[in-house]
Scaffold this motif. Structure first.
Motif, PDB file in Angstrom:
ATOM      1  N   ASN A  99     -10.788   5.095   8.903  1.00 45.22           N
ATOM      2  CA  ASN A  99     -10.489   3.778   9.494  1.00 45.22           C
ATOM      3  C   ASN A  99     -10.251   2.356   8.465  1.00 45.22           C
ATOM      4  OD1 ASN A  99     -11.052   4.451  12.031  1.00 45.22           O
ATOM      5  ND2 ASN A  99     -12.974   4.178  11.957  1.00 45.22           N
ATOM      6  N   THR A 100     -10.733   2.668   7.388  1.00 38.89           N
ATOM      7  CA  THR A 100     -10.552   1.522   6.230  1.00 38.89           C
ATOM      8  C   THR A 100      -9.143   1.770   5.953  1.00 38.89           C
ATOM      9  OG1 THR A 100     -12.812   1.446   5.778  1.00 38.89           O
ATOM     10  CG2 THR A 100     -11.165   0.580   3.897  1.00 38.89           C
ATOM     11  N   ALA A 101      -8.537   2.899   5.795  1.00 35.58           N
ATOM     12  CA  ALA A 101      -7.101   3.234   5.311  1.00 35.58           C
ATOM     13  C   ALA A 101      -6.251   2.812   6.316  1.00 35.58           C
ATOM     14  CB  ALA A 101      -6.822   4.640   5.092  1.00 35.58           C
ATOM     15  N   LYS A 102      -6.574   3.004   7.800  1.00 38.46           N
ATOM     16  CA  LYS A 102      -5.807   2.535   8.736  1.00 38.46           C
ATOM     17  C   LYS A 102      -5.587   0.989   8.683  1.00 38.46           C
ATOM     18  CE  LYS A 102      -6.886   6.113  12.154  1.00 38.46           C
ATOM     19  NZ  LYS A 102      -7.474   6.336  13.569  1.00 38.46           N
ATOM     20  N   PRO A 136       0.894  -1.232  -0.033  1.00 40.51           N
ATOM     21  CA  PRO A 136       0.022   0.233   0.015  1.00 40.51           C
ATOM     22  C   PRO A 136       0.696   1.121   0.005  1.00 40.51           C
ATOM     23  CG  PRO A 136      -0.648  -1.591   1.827  1.00 40.51           C
ATOM     24  CD  PRO A 136       0.519  -2.018   1.226  1.00 40.51           C
ATOM     25  N   ASP A 137       0.606   2.237  -0.627  1.00 40.90           N
ATOM     26  CA  ASP A 137       1.018   3.811  -0.637  1.00 40.90           C
ATOM     27  C   ASP A 137       0.221   4.328   0.295  1.00 40.90           C
ATOM     28  OD1 ASP A 137       2.192   6.001  -1.144  1.00 40.90           O
ATOM     29  OD2 ASP A 137       0.917   6.486  -2.960  1.00 40.90           O
ATOM     30  N   ILE A 138       0.960   4.874   1.385  1.00 43.20           N
ATOM     31  CA  ILE A 138       0.235   5.381   2.441  1.00 43.20           C
ATOM     32  C   ILE A 138       0.822   6.689   2.758  1.00 43.20           C
ATOM     33  CG2 ILE A 138       0.198   5.295   5.120  1.00 43.20           C
ATOM     34  CD1 ILE A 138       1.049   2.262   4.616  1.00 43.20           C
ATOM     35  N   LYS A 139      -0.233   7.727   2.884  1.00 41.61           N
ATOM     36  CA  LYS A 139       0.003   9.099   2.854  1.00 41.61           C
ATOM     37  C   LYS A 139      -0.958   9.705   4.157  1.00 41.61           C
ATOM     38  CE  LYS A 139       0.675  10.094  -2.067  1.00 41.61           C
ATOM     39  NZ  LYS A 139       1.790   9.403  -2.190  1.00 41.61           N
ATOM     40  N   ILE A 153      -2.826  -5.167   5.287  1.00 38.17           N
ATOM     41  CA  ILE A 153      -2.841  -5.515   3.699  1.00 38.17           C
ATOM     42  C   ILE A 153      -1.398  -5.409   3.158  1.00 38.17           C
ATOM     43  CG2 ILE A 153      -3.883  -4.798   1.456  1.00 38.17           C
ATOM     44  CD1 ILE A 153      -5.982  -6.113   3.797  1.00 38.17           C
ATOM     45  N   ASN A 154      -1.044  -6.542   2.417  1.00 34.48           N
ATOM     46  CA  ASN A 154       0.361  -6.624   1.933  1.00 34.48           C
ATOM     47  C   ASN A 154       0.236  -7.103   0.413  1.00 34.48           C
ATOM     48  OD1 ASN A 154       0.829  -7.490   4.965  1.00 34.48           O
ATOM     49  ND2 ASN A 154       2.189  -5.807   4.219  1.00 34.48           N
ATOM     50  N   THR A 155       1.310  -6.915  -0.263  1.00 37.64           N
ATOM     51  CA  THR A 155       1.267  -7.786  -1.787  1.00 37.64           C
ATOM     52  C   THR A 155       1.078  -8.913  -1.584  1.00 37.64           C
ATOM     53  OG1 THR A 155       3.108  -6.202  -2.081  1.00 37.64           O
ATOM     54  CG2 THR A 155       2.869  -7.976  -3.760  1.00 37.64           C
ATOM     55  N   GLY A 156       0.169  -9.371  -2.715  1.00 37.01           N
ATOM     56  CA  GLY A 156      -0.193 -10.979  -2.663  1.00 37.01           C
ATOM     57  C   GLY A 156      -1.361 -11.366  -2.035  1.00 37.01           C
ATOM     58  N   ASP A 157      -1.874 -10.511  -1.082  1.00 36.25           N
ATOM     59  CA  ASP A 157      -3.373 -10.861  -0.105  1.00 36.25           C
ATOM     60  C   ASP A 157      -4.358 -10.818  -1.030  1.00 36.25           C
ATOM     61  OD1 ASP A 157      -1.506 -10.857   2.055  1.00 36.25           O
ATOM     62  OD2 ASP A 157      -2.375  -8.873   2.922  1.00 36.25           O
ATOM     63  N   LEU A 158      -5.260 -11.761  -0.763  1.00 35.58           N
ATOM     64  CA  LEU A 158      -6.476 -11.681  -1.476  1.00 35.58           C
ATOM     65  C   LEU A 158      -7.675 -10.852  -0.507  1.00 35.58           C
ATOM     66  CD1 LEU A 158      -8.381 -12.973  -3.721  1.00 35.58           C
ATOM     67  CD2 LEU A 158      -8.704 -14.870  -2.228  1.00 35.58           C
TER      68      LEU A 158
END
Length: 161
Positions: A60-63, A18-21, A69-74
């Motif tokens: 909260n969804t972004a948190k 995720p790109d987090i800002k 959540i990471n690369t490859g997760d479904l």
């Protein structure tokens, strides 16, 4: 029933971290998920295509996205389509569609079996127990003055080959 007809539900694999800002109004995350489709092409052979969908999350969804959540997760994404129109430095106009998520649920972590933590989303509390390729899922949400709970049976997911 939703107050809008603009509703999107997707299941796909996360393509990158995720790109987090951080903004004045809170945390914002951006991910892309690959959604796959198998179809028969003109010559009669089956072909598989992956479309990459951009997802933006707030609050909260972004948190939740930034922590779990990471690369490859479904994941399952619930949200609405948004259109971003802008003009670049050269004066060229661009239009970009993306999904603004209301909820993102983790279906399966890449390569491991684990238990996803409880999360708060804009629609209520979401809990999940993940084991191998299956998920035990329950969802609670507010409806007026009543708290409603919905439980679903175990669902099995497998990554397309």
């Amino acid at each position: 029933m939703s107050s809008t007809l603009n509703t999107v539900n997707l299941i796909g694999f996360v393509g990158a971290e995720p790109d987090i800002k951080n903004s004045n109004s809170g945390i914002v995350t951006h991910i892309s998920i690959g959604v796959q489709e198998k179809f028969k092409n003109r010559d009669g052979t089956y072909t598989e295509r992956t479309d990459w969908i951009k997802i933006t999350s707030f609050g909260n969804t972004a948190k939740y996205v930034s922590q779990y959540i990471n690369t490859g997760d479904l994941v399952v994404v619930e949200g609405k389509l948004k259109n971003n129109n802008y003009t670049d430095r050269n004066g060229k106009k661009h239009s970009e569609m993306y999904v603004q998520s209301n909820n993102i649920s983790l279906l399966r972590k890449k390569g491991i079996s684990s238990e996803a933590p409880q999360r708060v989303s804009s629609n209520g509390y979401h809990t999940q127990k993940i084991s191998n390729n299956s998920i035990h899922h329950s969802h609670s949400f507010n409806s007026g003055n009543r708290m409603l709970s919905q439980k679903m049976e175990e669902v099995t997911f497998s990554r397309p080959t």
